[in-house]
Scaffold this motif. Sequence first.
Motif, PDB file in Angstrom:
ATOM      1  N   ASN A 135     -28.215  18.959 -17.822  1.00 46.82           N
ATOM      2  CA  ASN A 135     -27.407  19.647 -19.030  1.00 46.82           C
ATOM      3  C   ASN A 135     -27.367  18.925 -19.836  1.00 46.82           C
ATOM      4  O   ASN A 135     -26.418  18.580 -20.896  1.00 46.82           O
ATOM      5  CB  ASN A 135     -25.440  20.245 -18.311  1.00 46.82           C
ATOM      6  CG  ASN A 135     -24.952  18.469 -17.521  1.00 46.82           C
ATOM      7  OD1 ASN A 135     -25.543  17.214 -18.015  1.00 46.82           O
ATOM      8  ND2 ASN A 135     -23.698  19.225 -17.463  1.00 46.82           N
ATOM      9  N   CYS A 149     -33.585  21.050 -24.717  1.00 46.17           N
ATOM     10  CA  CYS A 149     -32.773  20.614 -23.965  1.00 46.17           C
ATOM     11  C   CYS A 149     -32.729  21.136 -22.564  1.00 46.17           C
ATOM     12  O   CYS A 149     -33.821  22.471 -22.596  1.00 46.17           O
ATOM     13  CB  CYS A 149     -31.544  21.225 -24.448  1.00 46.17           C
ATOM     14  SG  CYS A 149     -30.888  23.305 -24.081  1.00 46.17           S
ATOM     15  N   CYS A 153     -27.258  23.359 -20.269  1.00 48.74           N
ATOM     16  CA  CYS A 153     -26.702  23.198 -21.026  1.00 48.74           C
ATOM     17  C   CYS A 153     -25.903  24.705 -21.392  1.00 48.74           C
ATOM     18  O   CYS A 153     -25.817  24.919 -21.384  1.00 48.74           O
ATOM     19  CB  CYS A 153     -27.462  22.789 -22.542  1.00 48.74           C
ATOM     20  SG  CYS A 153     -27.536  21.168 -22.497  1.00 48.74           S
ATOM     21  N   ARG A 180     -25.066  29.567 -19.708  1.00 49.51           N
ATOM     22  CA  ARG A 180     -25.867  27.874 -19.870  1.00 49.51           C
ATOM     23  C   ARG A 180     -27.198  29.018 -20.292  1.00 49.51           C
ATOM     24  O   ARG A 180     -27.547  29.551 -19.872  1.00 49.51           O
ATOM     25  CB  ARG A 180     -26.111  27.475 -18.318  1.00 49.51           C
ATOM     26  CG  ARG A 180     -24.747  26.897 -18.015  1.00 49.51           C
ATOM     27  CD  ARG A 180     -24.783  26.246 -16.863  1.00 49.51           C
ATOM     28  NE  ARG A 180     -23.403  25.705 -16.061  1.00 49.51           N
ATOM     29  CZ  ARG A 180     -22.794  24.589 -16.285  1.00 49.51           C
ATOM     30  NH1 ARG A 180     -23.503  23.394 -16.795  1.00 49.51           N
ATOM     31  NH2 ARG A 180     -21.214  24.484 -16.463  1.00 49.51           N
TER      32      ARG A 180
END
Length: 500
Positions: A135, A149, A153, A180
């Motif tokens: 994350n 990312c 996350c 997510r």
Amino acid sequence: MFSSLNRARSLLSLIRYYSSEVLPQLTKDRYPNIKRGNYAVLTQDHLQYFVDLLGRNRVLNDPSDCETYNIDFIKSVRGYSQCVLKPQTTEEVSKILSFCDEHRLAVCPQGGNTGLVGGSVPVFDEVILSTTLMNKIISIDDISGVLVCEAGCILEELEHALGEQGLMMPLDLGAKGSCRIGGNVSTNAGGLRLIRYGNLHGNVLGVEAVKANGQIIDCLSTLKKDNTGYHLKHLFIGSEGTLGVVTKVVIHCPQKPTSLSLAFFGLESFDNILSTFKRAKKELGEILSSCEMLDAQSLNVVKTHLKLKSPIDDYPYYMVIETSGSNEQHDEEKLNRFLEGVMGDGLVMDGTVTNEPGKMRSIWDLRERITEALMYDGYLYKYDISLPIKDFYSLIPKMIERLGSDATRISGYGHIGDGNIHLNISVPKFRQDVLKKIEPYVYELTSQLKGSVSAEHGVGFRKPPYIHYSKSQNSIDLMKDLKKMMDPNNILNPYKVLPF
Ligand SMILES: Cc1cc2nc3c(=O)[nH]c(=O)nc-3n(C[C@H](O)[C@H](O)[C@H](O)COP(=O)(O)OP(=O)(O)OC[C@H]3O[C@@H](n4cnc5c(N)ncnc54)[C@H](O)[C@@H]3O)c2cc1C
């Protein structure tokens, strides 16, 4: 911020409530025609390998620890996996998959477990590969608007981090506090901003994914333009964990608007919704950023179960219209002119407009928390359908007539701007005979109307038998060929997406 954190907490407590208090029937018992594939059964040796790789804390195998990971958000399916793995790096994902492939252990990738088609939980005892610990935000470029990312996350956390740089995510959905980004990409999630920013096939610039055999596919381009051969990233967008595990993503993020307004309207007929939508497109133009509808039953459910308050009187239909732009005076003038027009012409009977963040949040809650509220009705048969706009609401009266007193509530709401309705049928408890009255009828109707049996939630476990209503046989065959090539041992999310 406070209210969205509360919402996330409430969503989590609902998940916990359903997983601990009212355990749904095991999928293998509810759907006895689905047989377990010829996969290995987890042994102590397998577990030891995972513990050596990840450490004891990142391998769950106590049945009570695994329970929430085995049940989907709307408690429609339940697996009995006794192994949840929580890798932190792409290399760990690669080693897990290569081991599972070699030992023929089936794997179910899982993000926030908010999926609504039973794709995120095991059908039998598949090993659960959870991305929750992957994350980290790797970079945000405030000039190009490029976010890089890790897959785990949480969508809402990305939104907050981007907000600090004057950017925002191109997608927004009711489950933002729990879902997510890897799950969003793997389902090609739509949501409330799709009308303005399009879907993830357009906004995802790059993907890093791990194939079933552990091979890492680095398509992590941060470029807006990159026509070097086949666009492999698209294979992972919307393939629901059947072709690979997404480990990192690159998203092109728009500028965060500086002027934002929200209108909530009451309307007398569905035809008036269509006329109001047409006028909104014409008169609000480039500042129109969301256009949603809900019927009276959908509003009633949040008023009854969540005690939310509507800012206007009762009507058969409601609309939520959001505008966003960069010039408050210009945007307000446009919105006011639009409002005067639709109210003056009798399309909208009552309405309220606000740009106060607290009031906007309260209005969005009326729309975004419908799924959560419906769960308190008992069992929910949930359908996510695309239809030509003129037929958008046509399934609801047909289902009311077909089901009569079998259903306690039949409601419809959704993304009118994208022709995507969510049909919800509430009953006190799951009943096989009610399911048979709904399916395949609902999909036959959708197909006759030239719609899609899944607009944005995907196919998951619940829709493979019906995918042919929206895909030709040759297309399904090509999907099967791709699956065979990328996952020859069929270890990744078996029993999902492709017809069994
Ligand atoms: C209240 C509520 C509102 C919602 N609103 C919307 C909406 O407006 N629009 C919309 O499109 N959906 C909506 N959904 C559905 C759901 O939130 C989305 O499908 C979301 O994208 C799922 O993300 P997740 O992280 O929870 O994925 P999960 O539910 O964990 O998984 C979904 C699927 O993706 C696979 N998967 C997850 N992570 C990965 C990964 N890293 N690599 C490969 N495969 C993976 C899983 O195996 C599964 O098949 C809503 C759900 C709820 C509960």
